[in-house]
Motif scaffolding. Structure first.
Motif, PDB file in Angstrom:
ATOM      1  N   TRP A  10       0.837  -1.215   0.000  1.00 58.99           N
ATOM      2  CA  TRP A  10       0.000   0.000   0.000  1.00 58.99           C
ATOM      3  C   TRP A  10       0.870   1.264   0.000  1.00 58.99           C
ATOM      4  N   LYS A  11       1.929   1.213   0.785  1.00 57.51           N
ATOM      5  CA  LYS A  11       2.804   2.394   0.848  1.00 57.51           C
ATOM      6  C   LYS A  11       3.417   2.682  -0.518  1.00 57.51           C
ATOM      7  N   LEU A  12       3.800   1.589  -1.216  1.00 57.33           N
ATOM      8  CA  LEU A  12       4.384   1.784  -2.543  1.00 57.33           C
ATOM      9  C   LEU A  12       3.371   2.389  -3.502  1.00 57.33           C
ATOM     10  N   ALA A  13       2.144   1.881  -3.450  1.00 58.09           N
ATOM     11  CA  ALA A  13       1.107   2.419  -4.335  1.00 58.09           C
ATOM     12  C   ALA A  13       0.769   3.860  -3.986  1.00 58.09           C
ATOM     13  N   LEU A  14       0.687   4.125  -2.689  1.00 58.78           N
ATOM     14  CA  LEU A  14       0.354   5.494  -2.270  1.00 58.78           C
ATOM     15  C   LEU A  14       1.488   6.457  -2.551  1.00 58.78           C
ATOM     16  N   LEU A  15       2.706   5.953  -2.481  1.00 57.39           N
ATOM     17  CA  LEU A  15       3.835   6.813  -2.813  1.00 57.39           C
ATOM     18  C   LEU A  15       3.785   7.224  -4.281  1.00 57.39           C
ATOM     19  N   GLN A  16       3.371   6.287  -5.141  1.00 60.32           N
ATOM     20  CA  GLN A  16       3.214   6.635  -6.547  1.00 60.32           C
ATOM     21  C   GLN A  16       2.130   7.677  -6.743  1.00 60.32           C
ATOM     22  N   SER A  17       1.045   7.545  -6.006  1.00 63.47           N
ATOM     23  CA  SER A  17      -0.029   8.537  -6.126  1.00 63.47           C
ATOM     24  C   SER A  17       0.401   9.885  -5.587  1.00 63.47           C
ATOM     25  N   SER A  18       1.225   9.873  -4.535  1.00 63.53           N
ATOM     26  CA  SER A  18       1.703  11.157  -3.991  1.00 63.53           C
ATOM     27  C   SER A  18       2.616  11.857  -4.986  1.00 63.53           C
ATOM     28  N   ARG A 152      -9.938   6.923  -1.276  1.00 65.19           N
ATOM     29  CA  ARG A 152     -11.177   6.210  -0.914  1.00 65.19           C
ATOM     30  C   ARG A 152     -10.809   4.926  -0.172  1.00 65.19           C
ATOM     31  N   LEU A 153     -11.475   4.749   0.962  1.00 65.59           N
ATOM     32  CA  LEU A 153     -11.214   3.579   1.812  1.00 65.59           C
ATOM     33  C   LEU A 153     -12.416   2.629   1.755  1.00 65.59           C
ATOM     34  N   GLU A 154     -12.117   1.354   1.528  1.00 62.50           N
ATOM     35  CA  GLU A 154     -13.135   0.296   1.544  1.00 62.50           C
ATOM     36  C   GLU A 154     -12.683  -0.803   2.511  1.00 62.50           C
ATOM     37  N   VAL A 155     -13.646  -1.332   3.267  1.00 59.56           N
ATOM     38  CA  VAL A 155     -13.367  -2.388   4.259  1.00 59.56           C
ATOM     39  C   VAL A 155     -14.014  -3.678   3.769  1.00 59.56           C
ATOM     40  N   THR A 156     -13.249  -4.772   3.800  1.00 56.21           N
ATOM     41  CA  THR A 156     -13.736  -6.067   3.322  1.00 56.21           C
ATOM     42  C   THR A 156     -13.398  -7.153   4.338  1.00 56.21           C
ATOM     43  N   ASP A 157     -14.163  -8.273   4.238  1.00 58.45           N
ATOM     44  CA  ASP A 157     -13.894  -9.427   5.097  1.00 58.45           C
ATOM     45  C   ASP A 157     -13.000 -10.446   4.406  1.00 58.45           C
ATOM     46  N   ARG A 160      -8.083 -11.747   0.628  1.00 58.28           N
ATOM     47  CA  ARG A 160      -7.513 -11.767  -0.700  1.00 58.28           C
ATOM     48  C   ARG A 160      -7.911 -10.528  -1.508  1.00 58.28           C
ATOM     49  N   ALA A 161      -8.986  -9.858  -1.094  1.00 53.80           N
ATOM     50  CA  ALA A 161      -9.427  -8.643  -1.817  1.00 53.80           C
ATOM     51  C   ALA A 161      -8.697  -7.400  -1.359  1.00 53.80           C
ATOM     52  N   ALA A 162      -7.914  -7.520  -0.305  1.00 54.47           N
ATOM     53  CA  ALA A 162      -7.223  -6.331   0.206  1.00 54.47           C
ATOM     54  C   ALA A 162      -6.141  -5.894  -0.779  1.00 54.47           C
ATOM     55  N   GLY A 163      -5.970  -4.595  -0.906  1.00 50.04           N
ATOM     56  CA  GLY A 163      -4.958  -4.032  -1.801  1.00 50.04           C
ATOM     57  C   GLY A 163      -5.270  -2.572  -2.106  1.00 50.04           C
ATOM     58  N   ALA A 164      -4.524  -2.036  -3.038  1.00 44.92           N
ATOM     59  CA  ALA A 164      -4.703  -0.622  -3.436  1.00 44.92           C
ATOM     60  C   ALA A 164      -4.593  -0.527  -4.937  1.00 44.92           C
ATOM     61  N   HIS A 165      -5.412   0.292  -5.545  1.00 44.10           N
ATOM     62  CA  HIS A 165      -5.367   0.518  -6.977  1.00 44.10           C
ATOM     63  C   HIS A 165      -5.796   1.964  -7.273  1.00 44.10           C
ATOM     64  N   TRP A 166      -5.551   2.358  -8.500  1.00 44.78           N
ATOM     65  CA  TRP A 166      -5.864   3.729  -8.951  1.00 44.78           C
ATOM     66  C   TRP A 166      -7.019   3.667  -9.923  1.00 44.78           C
ATOM     67  N   ASP A 167      -8.095   4.434  -9.642  1.00 44.02           N
ATOM     68  CA  ASP A 167      -9.286   4.389 -10.493  1.00 44.02           C
ATOM     69  C   ASP A 167      -9.280   5.473 -11.565  1.00 44.02           C
ATOM     70  N   LYS A 170      -8.408   8.992  -8.311  1.00 47.08           N
ATOM     71  CA  LYS A 170      -7.951   8.924  -6.925  1.00 47.08           C
ATOM     72  C   LYS A 170      -7.523   7.499  -6.611  1.00 47.08           C
ATOM     73  N   GLU A 171      -6.896   7.378  -5.458  1.00 49.42           N
ATOM     74  CA  GLU A 171      -6.471   6.054  -5.001  1.00 49.42           C
ATOM     75  C   GLU A 171      -7.606   5.372  -4.241  1.00 49.42           C
ATOM     76  N   VAL A 172      -7.766   4.076  -4.446  1.00 48.08           N
ATOM     77  CA  VAL A 172      -8.764   3.258  -3.736  1.00 48.08           C
ATOM     78  C   VAL A 172      -7.997   2.235  -2.900  1.00 48.08           C
ATOM     79  N   LEU A 173      -8.218   2.326  -1.598  1.00 48.93           N
ATOM     80  CA  LEU A 173      -7.525   1.435  -0.666  1.00 48.93           C
ATOM     81  C   LEU A 173      -8.552   0.465  -0.068  1.00 48.93           C
ATOM     82  N   VAL A 174      -8.299  -0.833  -0.241  1.00 53.88           N
ATOM     83  CA  VAL A 174      -9.180  -1.879   0.302  1.00 53.88           C
ATOM     84  C   VAL A 174      -8.416  -2.595   1.411  1.00 53.88           C
ATOM     85  N   VAL A 175      -8.962  -2.583   2.633  1.00 57.51           N
ATOM     86  CA  VAL A 175      -8.294  -3.201   3.798  1.00 57.51           C
ATOM     87  C   VAL A 175      -9.250  -4.204   4.430  1.00 57.51           C
TER      88      VAL A 175
END
Length: 441
Positions: A10-18, A152-157, A160-167, A170-175
């Protein structure tokens, strides 16, 4: 062991977005070129005091002394299950404030955020109520800068769906539920991280372009620094007439005063404002035109008895009862215009002088006709004079109208009679003696 790997991803993906934010930020980079914010044409009369207004509240350097209140970062949440709300904010001095009691201890910001430029928000354990659009807002009140970053933050159960992507926007973070969530917001621009003294970052200078000179060849008039240093350029006599207030940086007023204004001051003046700390580069242009000074109106004639001294007395035409009487003066008809008396007298005097001169010339001419005048430089010969007199004597003949018959008693009478009848003998005249007599006279 999977959680730290996900956090690093996530940090790597967010660093790219920053990095995208840094490239497309709203703050203007500090460039050497100044953008023209105003351009005006002014006109002043020669000899007057000209003031070219150049003011900017962003250049008041005393405002930046409150470093703990000038820069602030705050996180907002919207688009979630609940209403939009403020989560946390922090000032450049390190003071943090969490608005909801349940978020205290759950939401964290780095205490050294304004030193290293990392304004990321950490959520210790993500919950369903934490879902939504998070906005990282950076404010600089003194420099009037505003930057924001949305995540954008999304919470999942499902782990395997957790991760970060760019839409695309903006960045979409799934935790995973209960796992930590790091909402990255990094901005290492010097305006957010450096705390330089403003005196070393601000400079103002005035340039002048004579008519027909381009901007890149303008003459420098003044350099002003927030530290108090000043530099004047050009001839010394120009320094005495051109000035900027001593408290210019305290009030944000860098107006140029020219006193007195001369026709040679005509041209284009530009005020350059540079604030390297805030990224401010502005230029204000003035086209100055100098006109001739206005002439004083002639004094108006006052009706009265012709006296020019003293204050005007009360108007005799105004009645005491409050009314007024208006006197109308009708001009008298004037006689036909005649030449002035001086010209007439001069003409008469000239005519008299001409008459006197003509009379004197006539008398001199007559007197010279009866007198014999011989030029001294022209000698006359004796022979020529004798010839003239001989011709004159021969031409003269004496005739008698009657013949006298006399009886001569003796020879003497007879001889006299014959001499009277015949031509007279030529008489010899010595002209030299005669001329000497004339000259002796």
């Amino acid at each position: 062991m999977e959680l730290p790997a996900r956090v690093l991803l996530w940090k790597l993906a967010l660093l790219q977005s920053s990095m995208v934010l840094l490239c497309s930020g709203t703050s203007r980079p500090a460039t050497a070129d100044s953008s023209v914010v105003s351009e005006s044409a002014v006109r002043w009369a020669a000899g007057a005091r000209a003031v070219l207004r150049c003011q900017s509240p962003r250049m008041v350097w005393t405002q930046d002394r409150l470093h703990d209140r000038q820069r602030v970062v705050h996180w907002d949440l919207s688009g979630g299950p609940g209403p939009a709300r403020r989560l946390v904010d922090m000032y450049s001095a390190g003071e943090q404030r969490v608005y909801e009691p349940r978020d205290r201890g759950r939401l964290l910001l780095s205490p050294s955020a304004f030193q290293d430029g990392n304004f990321s928000l950490l959520i210790r354990a993500a919950e369903e109520t934490d879902e939504g659009l998070y906005t990282c807002n950076l404010h600089h009140h003194y420099c009037h800068l505003y930057e924001s970053l949305a995540v954008r933050l999304e919470v999942t159960d499902d782990p395997r769906a957790a991760g970060a992507h760019w839409d695309g926007k903006k960045e979409v973070l799934v935790v995973e539920r209960g796992a930590p969530a790091l909402l990255t917001c990094v901005n290492r621009a010097h305006v957010w991280t450096d705390r330089h003294l403003e005196e070393a970052q601000q400079v103002v200078h005035w340039d002048r372009q004579p008519p027909g000179v381009p901007h890149d060849r303008a003459d420098r008039l003044l350099d002003l620094y927030a530290s108090g240093e000043r530099r004047a350029y050009g001839p010394p006599f120009l320094h005495e007439r051109v000035a900027v207030g001593a408290d210019a940086f305290a009030r944000g007023d860098f107006s140029l005063r020219i006193d007195p204004l001369e026709p040679a001051d005509e041209g284009t003046y530009s005020c350059h404002l540079h604030h390297h700390y805030c990224g401010l580069h502005e230029r204000r242009v003035f086209h100055l035109r100098v006109t001739e000074p206005a002439a004083d109106p002639p004094p108006r004639a006052r009706p009265g008895n012709g006296s020019s001294g003293g204050a005007p007395g009360p108007d005799p035409t105004r009645a005491r009862g409050g009314g007024s009487v208006i006197n109308v003066f009708v001009p008298e008809p004037r006689a036909p215009s005649s030449p002035p008396l001086g010209y007439v007298l001069a003409a008469l005097l000239l005519v008299a002088l001409l008459l006197v001169a003509s009379v004197l010339a006539t008398r001199l001419r007559r007197r010279g006709g009866y007198e014999y005048s011989n030029p001294k430089g022209k000698p006359q010969g004796k022979d020529g004079d004798l010839a003239e007199f001989a011709v004159a004597s021969v031409g003269q003949a004496f005739y008698r109208s009657e013949e006298i018959h006399l009886d001569y008693k003796n020879n003497i009478l007879k001889e006299r009679a014959e001499l009277a009848r015949g031509p007279l003998p030529a008489k010899h005249v010595d002209l030299d003696k005669e001329f000497r007599k004339e000259y002796c006279k």
